[in-house]
Design a protein around this motif. Structure first.
Motif, PDB file in Angstrom:
ATOM      1  N   ALA A  82       0.835  -1.206   0.000  1.00  0.00           N
ATOM      2  CA  ALA A  82       0.000   0.000   0.000  1.00  0.00           C
ATOM      3  C   ALA A  82       0.869   1.255   0.000  1.00  0.00           C
ATOM      4  O   ALA A  82       0.590   2.226  -0.720  1.00  0.00           O
ATOM      5  N   SER A  83       1.931   1.239   0.785  1.00  0.00           N
ATOM      6  CA  SER A  83       2.848   2.385   0.812  1.00  0.00           C
ATOM      7  C   SER A  83       3.585   2.532  -0.515  1.00  0.00           C
ATOM      8  O   SER A  83       3.781   3.647  -1.019  1.00  0.00           O
ATOM      9  N   ILE A  84       3.962   1.408  -1.093  1.00  0.00           N
ATOM     10  CA  ILE A  84       4.726   1.431  -2.344  1.00  0.00           C
ATOM     11  C   ILE A  84       3.871   1.956  -3.497  1.00  0.00           C
ATOM     12  O   ILE A  84       4.363   2.685  -4.371  1.00  0.00           O
ATOM     13  N   VAL A  85       2.584   1.622  -3.520  1.00  0.00           N
ATOM     14  CA  VAL A  85       1.689   2.162  -4.549  1.00  0.00           C
ATOM     15  C   VAL A  85       1.691   3.684  -4.491  1.00  0.00           C
ATOM     16  O   VAL A  85       1.745   4.372  -5.526  1.00  0.00           O
ATOM     17  N   ASP A  86       1.635   4.236  -3.290  1.00  0.00           N
ATOM     18  CA  ASP A  86       1.651   5.697  -3.136  1.00  0.00           C
ATOM     19  C   ASP A  86       2.978   6.292  -3.621  1.00  0.00           C
ATOM     20  O   ASP A  86       2.999   7.339  -4.286  1.00  0.00           O
ATOM     21  N   ILE A  87       4.087   5.640  -3.292  1.00  0.00           N
ATOM     22  CA  ILE A  87       5.396   6.157  -3.700  1.00  0.00           C
ATOM     23  C   ILE A  87       5.528   6.149  -5.225  1.00  0.00           C
ATOM     24  O   ILE A  87       6.004   7.117  -5.831  1.00  0.00           O
ATOM     25  N   ILE A  88       5.074   5.058  -5.862  1.00  0.00           N
ATOM     26  CA  ILE A  88       5.150   4.983  -7.325  1.00  0.00           C
ATOM     27  C   ILE A  88       4.279   6.057  -7.950  1.00  0.00           C
ATOM     28  O   ILE A  88       4.642   6.669  -8.969  1.00  0.00           O
ATOM     29  N   GLY A  89       3.114   6.305  -7.349  1.00  0.00           N
ATOM     30  CA  GLY A  89       2.260   7.383  -7.851  1.00  0.00           C
ATOM     31  C   GLY A  89       2.964   8.724  -7.814  1.00  0.00           C
ATOM     32  O   GLY A  89       2.860   9.529  -8.745  1.00  0.00           O
ATOM     33  N   ASP A  90       3.716   8.979  -6.730  1.00  0.00           N
ATOM     34  CA  ASP A  90       4.488  10.228  -6.639  1.00  0.00           C
ATOM     35  C   ASP A  90       5.569  10.276  -7.717  1.00  0.00           C
ATOM     36  O   ASP A  90       5.805  11.331  -8.334  1.00  0.00           O
ATOM     37  N   MET A  91       6.227   9.150  -7.973  1.00  0.00           N
ATOM     38  CA  MET A  91       7.269   9.119  -8.996  1.00  0.00           C
ATOM     39  C   MET A  91       6.689   9.383 -10.379  1.00  0.00           C
ATOM     40  O   MET A  91       7.283  10.112 -11.189  1.00  0.00           O
ATOM     41  N   LYS A  92       5.526   8.796 -10.645  1.00  0.00           N
ATOM     42  CA  LYS A  92       4.901   9.013 -11.948  1.00  0.00           C
ATOM     43  C   LYS A  92       4.528  10.488 -12.123  1.00  0.00           C
ATOM     44  O   LYS A  92       4.707  11.058 -13.213  1.00  0.00           O
ATOM     45  N   ALA A  93       4.041  11.109 -11.064  1.00  0.00           N
ATOM     46  CA  ALA A  93       3.710  12.533 -11.131  1.00  0.00           C
ATOM     47  C   ALA A  93       4.954  13.371 -11.417  1.00  0.00           C
ATOM     48  O   ALA A  93       4.900  14.344 -12.191  1.00  0.00           O
ATOM     49  N   LYS A  94       6.083  12.998 -10.814  1.00  0.00           N
ATOM     50  CA  LYS A  94       7.332  13.734 -11.062  1.00  0.00           C
ATOM     51  C   LYS A  94       7.767  13.592 -12.526  1.00  0.00           C
ATOM     52  O   LYS A  94       8.229  14.557 -13.145  1.00  0.00           O
ATOM     53  N   LEU A  95       7.626  12.392 -13.075  1.00  0.00           N
ATOM     54  CA  LEU A  95       8.014  12.177 -14.474  1.00  0.00           C
ATOM     55  C   LEU A  95       7.139  12.989 -15.417  1.00  0.00           C
ATOM     56  O   LEU A  95       7.619  13.548 -16.411  1.00  0.00           O
ATOM     57  N   ILE A  96       5.851  13.039 -15.125  1.00  0.00           N
ATOM     58  CA  ILE A  96       4.950  13.836 -15.974  1.00  0.00           C
ATOM     59  C   ILE A  96       5.316  15.311 -15.873  1.00  0.00           C
ATOM     60  O   ILE A  96       5.328  16.039 -16.874  1.00  0.00           O
ATOM     61  N   ALA A  97       5.634  15.757 -14.667  1.00  0.00           N
ATOM     62  CA  ALA A  97       6.048  17.155 -14.495  1.00  0.00           C
ATOM     63  C   ALA A  97       7.314  17.455 -15.281  1.00  0.00           C
ATOM     64  O   ALA A  97       7.512  18.577 -15.772  1.00  0.00           O
ATOM     65  N   ALA A  98       8.178  16.463 -15.428  1.00  0.00           N
ATOM     66  CA  ALA A  98       9.444  16.662 -16.144  1.00  0.00           C
ATOM     67  C   ALA A  98       9.240  16.877 -17.635  1.00  0.00           C
ATOM     68  O   ALA A  98      10.166  17.323 -18.326  1.00  0.00           O
ATOM     69  N   THR A  99       8.058  16.548 -18.162  1.00  0.00           N
ATOM     70  CA  THR A  99       7.809  16.764 -19.592  1.00  0.00           C
ATOM     71  C   THR A  99       7.645  18.248 -19.922  1.00  0.00           C
ATOM     72  O   THR A  99       7.734  18.638 -21.081  1.00  0.00           O
ATOM     73  N   GLU A 100       7.363  19.050 -18.911  1.00  0.00           N
ATOM     74  CA  GLU A 100       7.267  20.493 -19.123  1.00  0.00           C
ATOM     75  C   GLU A 100       8.640  21.038 -19.518  1.00  0.00           C
ATOM     76  O   GLU A 100       9.651  20.756 -18.878  1.00  0.00           O
ATOM     77  N   LYS A 101       8.679  21.797 -20.591  1.00  0.00           N
ATOM     78  CA  LYS A 101       9.960  22.272 -21.129  1.00  0.00           C
ATOM     79  C   LYS A 101      10.752  23.096 -20.121  1.00  0.00           C
ATOM     80  O   LYS A 101      11.988  23.076 -20.120  1.00  0.00           O
ATOM     81  N   SER A 102      10.051  23.832 -19.271  1.00  0.00           N
ATOM     82  CA  SER A 102      10.757  24.694 -18.319  1.00  0.00           C
ATOM     83  C   SER A 102      11.101  23.978 -17.017  1.00  0.00           C
ATOM     84  O   SER A 102      11.660  24.585 -16.101  1.00  0.00           O
ATOM     85  N   ALA A 103      10.795  22.682 -16.920  1.00  0.00           N
ATOM     86  CA  ALA A 103      11.032  21.953 -15.674  1.00  0.00           C
ATOM     87  C   ALA A 103      12.527  21.790 -15.415  1.00  0.00           C
ATOM     88  O   ALA A 103      13.324  21.616 -16.343  1.00  0.00           O
ATOM     89  N   ASP A 104      12.889  21.836 -14.145  1.00  0.00           N
ATOM     90  CA  ASP A 104      14.269  21.628 -13.728  1.00  0.00           C
ATOM     91  C   ASP A 104      14.472  20.124 -13.526  1.00  0.00           C
ATOM     92  O   ASP A 104      14.173  19.568 -12.461  1.00  0.00           O
ATOM     93  N   ARG A 105      14.993  19.458 -14.548  1.00  0.00           N
ATOM     94  CA  ARG A 105      15.115  18.006 -14.491  1.00  0.00           C
ATOM     95  C   ARG A 105      16.127  17.549 -13.431  1.00  0.00           C
ATOM     96  O   ARG A 105      15.979  16.467 -12.863  1.00  0.00           O
TER      97      ARG A 105
END
Length: 561
Positions: A82-105
């Motif tokens: 249950a905890s790991i599902v939440d952590i992976i969800g956070d990681m996926k959100a970070k990856l999607i945010a990284a698609t923004e051209k102005s994002a600080d990768r």
């Protein structure tokens, strides 16, 4: 009859007393033990059954303890998942945010590293009694279809008296997140095709291009005296327009057409937009619509409408004649600044690789050129190695992939070539010579494989700071990992529910067995109490009878006095 040798009354009384005393002893044993059948001699059949069931009940107690251990391990692993599902969800959100051209990768990568560290720590701590189902050390796990851990969950006794142990199996291939030799749910899948070289989820249509001719507009303001460009009532400008190499007509522009189209009276065409509007009006007056004529940024563009019946796509302006002063023709008399005839259909896509085609993996897709037959193709390891002359099934470059696709599409009417990092699919002019946007098309669709999208990277190895790494591949892969962990949590939840139900059943079964044993061997205490009282009375009466019988010889002596 009285005898001095034998006291018959005493013997009878003594036998009665012995019998009553024996019954009383048995009843007292039943009252004190609570058992009607305490030993085999009481009732061999029932004693045997009861003894066997008591042994089974002890075994059921051991089963209940094993179930408790299994439930504890399931609960521990479920909490971690249950905890790991939440952590992976956070990681996926970070990856999607990284698609923004102005994002600080770089910053996002630091956050991803921290989250992946939490993943490893959470999986590593999901241990109970020295056993961990999420972080394992299993040799060759990635090549196994199952790897079972068994939890004792039942005692089985057959009709023939044989005894066995029932188990609930837990398949670790569905649970292991990190395995020392690979194959975990959050690790790279060796069978992964990744983005299938760029075809994953593809469903595209590539069309041919329309033919066009582009002229620079030479306006009256370039003339020493712009008024000399005015059309008089006797002036005209004509040119031949050849469409799709199949139809040629002469277009005529005169003062009447100009003034009626532009709402003027001076016969002047001042801009490229004016000229385009007048030419369109002249073609309309001829009831002819061969294509479009538009102006853009000082350019006049003739584009083919691809007339029915033709196989080409082009617009050619020729034989320009003008009676305006000095033969002025707005630049149409000069060669076109750019001219392109229509082309056959083509479609480029960027190669996403390298990638491997595993021995038991294959992928397929369908292509159709124009309205020709659909070609269904399948690519597997043998084909790749055969075309590339290799033995590892690896497609390294766009050129390699183009060779493989070209081989499998032979005879389909589609040509394949590499252009740098791109791969271009084009209709074969030898089989489909028609050109143009409406006459030539390539459709590639129904891309699939026999394993589905599988990540080709470890979740702890994500590096979005490296431009060579495909961010969309990471997003797709981590989404698949997320789904796998959710399925693992669901699978483990089902296991836990089954263990819980089995534990309840074992408890109920123990009670039922105990009740059944009681029915077989337990004494009826109300009945035994009544019997005890009666036997005690009988014993007293028997003792009194014996005393009386023992006194009878004294009566005989009186006869001899």
């Amino acid at each position: 009859m009285s005898s001095i040798n034998t006291n018959y009354s005493s013997i009878a009384a003594l036998q009665t007393l012995r019998s009553v005393t024996a019954d009383l002893y048995s009843t007292q044993n039943r009252v004190s033990s609570g058992l009607r059948i305490a030993k085999a001699s009481d009732n061999a059949a029932y004693w045997s059954v009861a003894t066997t069931m008591r042994m089974d009940n002890r075994s059921l107690s051991a089963v209940s303890e094993a179930l408790g251990l299994g439930e504890a391990l399931v609960d521990t692993s479920s909490s971690a998942l249950a905890s790991i599902v939440d952590i992976i969800g956070d990681m996926k959100a970070k990856l999607i945010a990284a698609t923004e051209k102005s994002a600080d990768r770089t910053k996002i990568q630091e956050e991803l590293d921290a989250l992946s560290g939490r993943l490893v720590a959470t999986a590593g701590s999901a241990s109970f009694s020295g056993e961990n189902w999420l972080n394992t050390d299993i040799s060759g796990l990635d090549a196994m279809s199952r790897y079972d851990k068994s939890i004792v969950s039942a005692l089985l006794r057959g009709a023939d008296g044989s005894v066995g142990v029932g188990t609930t199996d837990v398949d670790l291939t569905q649970l292991t997140l990190f395995n020392s030799t690979g194959g975990g749910l959050l690790q790279a899948d060796e069978k992964s095709l990744g983005l299938i070289g760029g075809l994953r989820n593809a469903d595209f249509v590539g069309n041919g291009q329309r033919g066009f001719s582009l002229f620079w507009f030479f306006g009256p303001n370039f003339l020493p005296d712009p008024s000399t460009a005015a059309f008089t009532a006797t002036d005209s400008m004509t040119f031949d327009l050849t469409v799709d190499g199949a139809e040629t007509r002469r277009v005529t522009i005169d003062k009447n057409t100009i003034d009626s189209t532009l709402g003027t009276s001076n016969g002047m065409i001042n801009t490229a937009d004016d000229l385009a509007a007048v030419i369109r009006a002249a073609m309309s007056n001829m009831s002819w619509s061969p294509g479009s004529v538009v102006a853009s940024a000082g350019e006049l563009i003739f584009t083919s409408g691809e007339i029915p019946g033709a196989s080409q796509s082009s617009m050619v302006v020729s034989n320009v004649n003008s009676t305006v002063a000095g033969g002025y023709n707005f630049g149409l008399g000069a060669p076109p600044a750019q001219r392109q005839d229509g082309t056959v259909a083509s479609y480029p896509f960027t190669f996403a690789g390298p990638f491997f085609v595993h021995r038991d993996v294959k992928f397929s897709f369908s292509v159709q050129t124009n309205n020709g037959p659909v070609k269904n193709v399948t690519i597997d390891r043998n084909l790749v190695d055969s075309v590339l002359g290799t033995s590892d099934g690896k497609i390294n470059t766009a050129g390699d992939y183009a060779r493989v696709l070209s081989a499998v599409l032979a005879g389909s009417g589609v040509q394949v070539a590499a252009a740098g990092a791109d791969i271009v699919l084009q209709a074969d002019p030898a089989l489909y010579p028609d050109k143009g946007a409406t006459r030539s098309a390539i459709h590639l669709f129904a891309v699939s494989d026999n394993i589905g999208f599988a990540p080709n990277f470890d979740i702890t190895g994500i590096d979005i700071t490296n431009p060579a790494n495909d961010l969309q591949n990471y997003i797709g892969g981590i989404d698949m990992m997320d789904q796998k962990v959710i399925r693992a949590a669901s699978y483990l939840g089902d296991i836990g529910k089954r263990l819980n139900m089995q534990d309840d059943f074992v408890d109920t079964l123990q009670d039922s067995v105990a009740s059944g044993i009681g029915r077989l061997v337990d004494a009826d205490m109300e009945e035994e109490s009544s019997r005890l009282t009666a036997l005690q009375t009988q014993q007293q009466l028997a003792q009194q009878s014996l005393w009386i019988a023992n006194g009878a010889p004294q009566n005989v002596l009186t006869l001899f006095q």
